[in-house]
Design a protein around this motif. Structure first.
Motif, PDB file in Angstrom:
ATOM      1  N   ASN A 230      63.833   3.576  10.275  1.00  0.00           N
ATOM      2  CA  ASN A 230      64.569   4.756   9.848  1.00  0.00           C
ATOM      3  C   ASN A 230      64.011   5.256   8.521  1.00  0.00           C
ATOM      4  O   ASN A 230      64.101   4.550   7.508  1.00  0.00           O
ATOM      5  CB  ASN A 230      66.053   4.378   9.695  1.00  0.00           C
ATOM      6  CG  ASN A 230      66.969   5.571   9.727  1.00  0.00           C
ATOM      7  OD1 ASN A 230      66.610   6.635  10.216  1.00  0.00           O
ATOM      8  ND2 ASN A 230      68.165   5.397   9.213  1.00  0.00           N
TER       9      ASN A 230
ATOM     10  N   LEU B 274      63.208   8.610   5.588  1.00  0.00           N
ATOM     11  CA  LEU B 274      63.683   9.850   4.988  1.00  0.00           C
ATOM     12  C   LEU B 274      62.556  10.450   4.163  1.00  0.00           C
ATOM     13  O   LEU B 274      61.987   9.775   3.304  1.00  0.00           O
ATOM     14  CB  LEU B 274      64.889   9.562   4.088  1.00  0.00           C
ATOM     15  CG  LEU B 274      65.429  10.721   3.239  1.00  0.00           C
ATOM     16  CD1 LEU B 274      66.014  11.816   4.118  1.00  0.00           C
ATOM     17  CD2 LEU B 274      66.482  10.200   2.254  1.00  0.00           C
ATOM     18  N   GLU B 275      62.243  11.716   4.415  1.00  0.00           N
ATOM     19  CA  GLU B 275      61.277  12.454   3.590  1.00  0.00           C
ATOM     20  C   GLU B 275      62.030  13.556   2.863  1.00  0.00           C
ATOM     21  O   GLU B 275      62.637  14.427   3.497  1.00  0.00           O
ATOM     22  CB  GLU B 275      60.168  13.056   4.452  1.00  0.00           C
ATOM     23  CG  GLU B 275      59.122  13.791   3.630  1.00  0.00           C
ATOM     24  CD  GLU B 275      58.109  14.558   4.472  1.00  0.00           C
ATOM     25  OE1 GLU B 275      57.132  15.040   3.887  1.00  0.00           O
ATOM     26  OE2 GLU B 275      58.297  14.680   5.692  1.00  0.00           O
TER      27      GLU B 275
ATOM     28  N   LEU C  45      64.047  11.562   9.193  1.00  0.00           N
ATOM     29  CA  LEU C  45      64.842  12.702   8.763  1.00  0.00           C
ATOM     30  C   LEU C  45      64.096  13.380   7.626  1.00  0.00           C
ATOM     31  O   LEU C  45      63.833  12.754   6.590  1.00  0.00           O
ATOM     32  CB  LEU C  45      66.224  12.242   8.287  1.00  0.00           C
ATOM     33  CG  LEU C  45      67.133  13.321   7.693  1.00  0.00           C
ATOM     34  CD1 LEU C  45      67.431  14.416   8.714  1.00  0.00           C
ATOM     35  CD2 LEU C  45      68.422  12.700   7.167  1.00  0.00           C
TER      36      LEU C  45
ATOM     37  N   PRO D 180      72.153  12.910   2.725  1.00  0.00           N
ATOM     38  CA  PRO D 180      72.419  12.682   4.149  1.00  0.00           C
ATOM     39  C   PRO D 180      73.674  11.827   4.337  1.00  0.00           C
ATOM     40  O   PRO D 180      73.937  10.910   3.558  1.00  0.00           O
ATOM     41  CB  PRO D 180      71.177  11.928   4.631  1.00  0.00           C
ATOM     42  CG  PRO D 180      70.121  12.215   3.616  1.00  0.00           C
ATOM     43  CD  PRO D 180      70.842  12.414   2.320  1.00  0.00           C
TER      44      PRO D 180
ATOM     45  N   PHE E 186      68.065   3.877   4.706  1.00  0.00           N
ATOM     46  CA  PHE E 186      66.721   4.162   5.194  1.00  0.00           C
ATOM     47  C   PHE E 186      65.780   3.030   4.776  1.00  0.00           C
ATOM     48  O   PHE E 186      65.854   2.527   3.660  1.00  0.00           O
ATOM     49  CB  PHE E 186      66.221   5.496   4.639  1.00  0.00           C
ATOM     50  CG  PHE E 186      67.017   6.668   5.120  1.00  0.00           C
ATOM     51  CD1 PHE E 186      66.661   7.332   6.287  1.00  0.00           C
ATOM     52  CD2 PHE E 186      68.129   7.112   4.417  1.00  0.00           C
ATOM     53  CE1 PHE E 186      67.408   8.412   6.745  1.00  0.00           C
ATOM     54  CE2 PHE E 186      68.872   8.186   4.867  1.00  0.00           C
ATOM     55  CZ  PHE E 186      68.516   8.848   6.036  1.00  0.00           C
TER      56      PHE E 186
ATOM     57  N   ILE F 162      61.737   5.765   2.125  1.00  0.00           N
ATOM     58  CA  ILE F 162      62.036   7.076   1.539  1.00  0.00           C
ATOM     59  C   ILE F 162      60.752   7.577   0.886  1.00  0.00           C
ATOM     60  O   ILE F 162      60.091   6.848   0.146  1.00  0.00           O
ATOM     61  CB  ILE F 162      63.177   7.014   0.509  1.00  0.00           C
ATOM     62  CG1 ILE F 162      64.463   6.505   1.170  1.00  0.00           C
ATOM     63  CG2 ILE F 162      63.399   8.387  -0.122  1.00  0.00           C
ATOM     64  CD1 ILE F 162      65.635   6.332   0.213  1.00  0.00           C
TER      65      ILE F 162
END
Length: 196
Positions: free
Chosen positions: A49, A51-52, A72, A106, A111, A114
């Motif tokens: 999982n 995140l950007e 995401l 979010p 996550f 990241i």
């Protein structure tokens, strides 16, 4: 002279409305070399999982997708997100959301990765402190936080060095430094959250 305010979403919307690729993410040799370095720094690790934050038109997003099951990607510009969505339309597991991080975050949980690529220097001191708190809340134990930032002169609220150093100071004791590398025009920092 540097502004004391974080750059507003309108700044980025105007940039992307004016040209499809305002910073040359698609064509710049600097950007391509930086993306290669970013992905190489992650090594063979695969992330369930990710995140950007600040995905822009999705050039790095497209390449990150192969390193994670779910990604995401956030940005403040609707125009940039439309281009990113089109670019990554055939990729499974990638979602795009308009969000003004760190003011907004979010709703989902933690996550494993990241990514902050050319983002943190847009924030003023207060938003950097808030970002540090938010990042710690979002990063899973054992998860990676990778930061890549231009180190030349900017007219943004921070320099690349001052932004990364402020985040590092605010998260001291929570993260292990895995890599710190300086190239001619940018720095790459990879931090890992201590496992519980």
């Amino acid at each position: 002279m540097r502004s004391l305010d974080s750059l507003p979403p309108a700044y980025f919307e105007e940039m992307f409305a004016g040209t499809p690729d305002p910073w040359g993410f698609e064509t710049s040799p600097y950007e391509q070399a930086k993306y290669d370095h970013t992905l190489a720094a992650l090594g063979s690790r695969h992330y369930p999982n990710a995140l950007e934050i600040g995905c822009a038109n999705g050039v790095l997003t497209q390449r990150l997708a192969g390193h994670c099951d779910a990604l995401l990607a956030l940005d403040v510009s609707e125009t940039a997100l439309a281009r990113a969505t089109s670019r990554c339309a055939t990729l499974g597991g990638v979602r795009f959301v308009r969000m003004n991080f760190p003011i907004e975050v979010p709703a989902q949980g933690e996550f494993d990765l990241i990514v902050l690529s050319e983002v943190a220097y847009y924030w003023n001191n207060a938003d950097l402190a808030l970002a540090a708190s938010r990042l710690l809340a979002l990063l899973a134990p054992g998860g990676d936080l990778i930061l890549v930032h231009w180190t030349g002169e900017t007219d943004y609220p921070q320099s690349g060095d001052s932004a990364v150093e402020a985040l590092q100071g605010a998260m001291a004791g929570e993260l292990e430094r895995v890599r710190h590398e300086r190239e001619v025009k940018y720095r790459l920092d990879l931090w890992r959250r201590w496992p519980e």
